[in-house]
Scaffold this motif. Sequence first.
Motif, PDB file in Angstrom:
ATOM      1  N   GLY A 180       0.837  -1.185   0.000  1.00 38.19           N
ATOM      2  CA  GLY A 180       0.000   0.000   0.000  1.00 38.19           C
ATOM      3  C   GLY A 180       0.873   1.236   0.000  1.00 38.19           C
ATOM      4  O   GLY A 180       2.095   1.176  -0.206  1.00 38.19           O
ATOM      5  N   ALA A 181       0.263   2.372   0.236  1.00 35.03           N
ATOM      6  CA  ALA A 181       0.993   3.637   0.221  1.00 35.03           C
ATOM      7  C   ALA A 181       2.055   3.676   1.311  1.00 35.03           C
ATOM      8  O   ALA A 181       3.173   4.146   1.085  1.00 35.03           O
ATOM      9  N   GLN A 182       1.710   3.178   2.493  1.00 36.49           N
ATOM     10  CA  GLN A 182       2.673   3.194   3.601  1.00 36.49           C
ATOM     11  C   GLN A 182       3.865   2.304   3.294  1.00 36.49           C
ATOM     12  O   GLN A 182       5.015   2.713   3.471  1.00 36.49           O
ATOM     13  N   ASN A 183       3.608   1.092   2.822  1.00 40.49           N
ATOM     14  CA  ASN A 183       4.705   0.174   2.526  1.00 40.49           C
ATOM     15  C   ASN A 183       5.562   0.688   1.376  1.00 40.49           C
ATOM     16  O   ASN A 183       6.789   0.549   1.401  1.00 40.49           O
ATOM     17  N   ALA A 184       4.948   1.285   0.375  1.00 42.03           N
ATOM     18  CA  ALA A 184       5.713   1.860  -0.728  1.00 42.03           C
ATOM     19  C   ALA A 184       6.596   3.007  -0.231  1.00 42.03           C
ATOM     20  O   ALA A 184       7.748   3.151  -0.659  1.00 42.03           O
ATOM     21  N   PHE A 185       6.061   3.808   0.690  1.00 47.30           N
ATOM     22  CA  PHE A 185       6.839   4.909   1.262  1.00 47.30           C
ATOM     23  C   PHE A 185       8.035   4.378   2.037  1.00 47.30           C
ATOM     24  O   PHE A 185       9.151   4.893   1.897  1.00 47.30           O
ATOM     25  N   VAL A 186       7.817   3.345   2.850  1.00 50.97           N
ATOM     26  CA  VAL A 186       8.912   2.766   3.631  1.00 50.97           C
ATOM     27  C   VAL A 186       9.972   2.189   2.698  1.00 50.97           C
ATOM     28  O   VAL A 186      11.178   2.381   2.914  1.00 50.97           O
ATOM     29  N   LEU A 187       9.547   1.497   1.652  1.00 47.90           N
ATOM     30  CA  LEU A 187      10.512   0.951   0.699  1.00 47.90           C
ATOM     31  C   LEU A 187      11.295   2.055  -0.001  1.00 47.90           C
ATOM     32  O   LEU A 187      12.523   1.951  -0.184  1.00 47.90           O
ATOM     33  N   ARG A 188      10.609   3.123  -0.400  1.00 45.38           N
ATOM     34  CA  ARG A 188      11.289   4.234  -1.077  1.00 45.38           C
ATOM     35  C   ARG A 188      12.304   4.897  -0.145  1.00 45.38           C
ATOM     36  O   ARG A 188      13.427   5.193  -0.554  1.00 45.38           O
TER      37      ARG A 188
END
Length: 85
Positions: free
Chosen positions: A20-28
Amino acid sequence: MPASFITGFALGFSLILAIGAQNAFVLRQGLMGRHVFAVALFCALSDAVLIVAGIGGLSLLIADFMTAYTDWMFGGAAVWLALYG
């Protein structure tokens, strides 16, 4: 083990697995190397608090509110989706 615990745990686990948006942010943030520990810690703690609140029966506390304002919430959601779409 109560059924609500198992249901809440399964739901929480499925939400963590989805990108989701949170996981994508953490990965980025991890790939860029910026504030990796702080971002991951904040996200993990906030997820844990929300999962515990959901499993712990927060819905019991807001059940009366939901039944009293169901029509208004449904109408507000319909208007939101119509304007957003």
